[in-house]
Write an enzyme that holds these catalytic residues in place. Structure first.
Site, short mmCIF file in Angstrom:
data_model
loop_
_atom_site.label_atom_id
_atom_site.label_comp_id
_atom_site.label_asym_id
_atom_site.label_seq_id
_atom_site.Cartn_x
_atom_site.Cartn_y
_atom_site.Cartn_z
N GLU A 129 14.02 7.74 -1.10
CA GLU A 129 12.84 6.86 -1.22
C GLU A 129 12.84 5.76 -0.16
O GLU A 129 11.78 5.23 0.19
CB GLU A 129 12.77 6.23 -2.61
CG GLU A 129 12.50 7.22 -3.72
CD GLU A 129 11.11 7.82 -3.65
OE1 GLU A 129 10.85 8.55 -2.66
OE2 GLU A 129 10.30 7.57 -4.54
N THR A 180 2.67 4.18 0.88
CA THR A 180 3.43 3.32 -0.05
C THR A 180 3.87 2.05 0.67
O THR A 180 3.83 0.96 0.09
CB THR A 180 4.64 4.10 -0.61
OG1 THR A 180 4.14 5.24 -1.29
CG2 THR A 180 5.45 3.26 -1.58
N1 HSE Z 1 7.13 1.31 -7.57
C1 HSE Z 1 6.69 1.94 -6.36
C2 HSE Z 1 5.54 1.14 -5.81
C3 HSE Z 1 6.24 3.33 -6.67
O1 HSE Z 1 4.63 0.82 -6.57
O2 HSE Z 1 5.54 0.81 -4.61
C4 HSE Z 1 5.72 4.10 -5.49
O3 HSE Z 1 5.22 5.35 -5.95
#
Ligand code: HSE
Length: 301
Positions: A129, A180
């Site tokens: 990630e 993201t």
């Molecule tokens: N918690 C992360 C965000 C999840 O909201 O950036 C990304 O899918």
């Protein structure tokens, strides 16, 4: 074992007030991942939804990074061939990269008999990630590994809590690009105390609802985020309109992960009307699915 094939599911992170903490495994869509032993090195091939957008270079591929780190840490003297069929479009807000990372961590553990715990698998999967989000957030990989509903209650050291749950959700996937990284950068570094109090209260309501099988309370609290959604909804044209139009048909609606995906907890019997509205505004793929049980083995030989 020479080869293992697994499915690794879409996940919905945050669920409103639980930014970087809450996550839910879905039954659909999912990636299908095959790992085979090879003499040396890591090779990655991809097909399926949005595969052309994903790098196959090991150091830039979320799943490749997970395999590389596991091979290094456990002194594995072989290589691995990774074949990924994407069922989850990248950049959807449904944990596309997390599904590949979690599936590979799980499959590496089985293929090379590493005997790792679920928590250790989450740790490895979250390394992937960092590549896609710039931070090793674990709120998508945790539900992908554990299934059900998960809470990442601490990052260093990593602590994950798991609650098995079972209810229906509707997930819409508007055809809008939201990275993201950008969706994280748009958020403020600090928040007013009142907003924090609101979100903690709603998060408590959600956890309580799971023990009481109270899907109405879950959805209502999920919709009560006053910190993240106001910023991120600006990145999703049509979101405010959909939210307004489905108001009487749902228990709750919020942005799934970093978006543009949207997760809805529907009222009984209202799914077709909800789908009509989603179709009118976005004309996009919609999944009527339910909470799922995480990575599953399809074949091994
Ligand atoms: N918690 C992360 C965000 C999840 O909201 O950036 C990304 O899918």
């Amino acid at each position: 074992m020479e080869r293992i094939k697994v499915t690794s599911p879409a996940t919905s992170a945050n669920l409103g007030p639980g930014y970087d903490i809450f996550g839910l495994a879905l039954s659909e869509p999912y990636d299908t991942i095959t790992l085979s032993r090879s003499k040396e090195g890591i090779s990655i091939s991809l097909k399926g939804k949005g595969a052309e957008k994903i790098p196959t270079d090991v150091d830039r591929n979320t799943a490749g990074v997970v395999a590389r780190e596991m091979i290094k840490d456990f002194n594995i003297e072989e290589g691995v061939k990774i074949e990924i069929e994407k069922g989850i479009r990248p950049g959807s807000g449904l944990g596309s990269s997390a599904a590949s990372s979690a599936g590979v961590a799980f499959a590496m553990n089985e293929l090379f008999n590493l005997n790792l715990s679920k928590l250790e698998l989450v740790k490895y999967a979250s390394l992937g990630e960092s590549i896609s989000a710039g931070f090793p957030h674990a709120d998508n990989v945790a539900p992908a590994i554990y299934g059900g509903f998960t809470m990442v209650i601490n990052y260093d050291p990593l602590e994950v809590l798991h609650i098995p749950v079972d209810f229906e959700v509707v997930v819409a996937l508007p055809d809008i690009e939201v990275s993201t990284k950008k969706a994280r950068e748009i958020l403020p570094d600090s928040v007013p105390l009142r907003s924090m109090v609101n979100n903690v209260g709603k998060a408590c309501g959600m956890i309580y609802s799971l023990f009481k099988d109270d899907v109405e309370l879950f959805g209502r609290c999920m919709m009560g985020d006053k910190i993240v959604e106001p910023y991120r909804s600006q990145l999703i044209p049509g979101y405010s309109e959909v939210k307004e139009e489905v108001r009487d048909l749902v228990y709750g609606i919020t942005i799934s992960g970093s978006g543009p995906g949207v997760i809805i907890v529907p009222k009984e019997g209202e799914v077709s009307k909800i789908k009509e509205i989603l179709n009118e505004v976005w004309g996009c793929p919609v999944y009527h699915t339910k909470v799922g049980s995480g990575v599953q083995i399809l074949e091994r030989d």
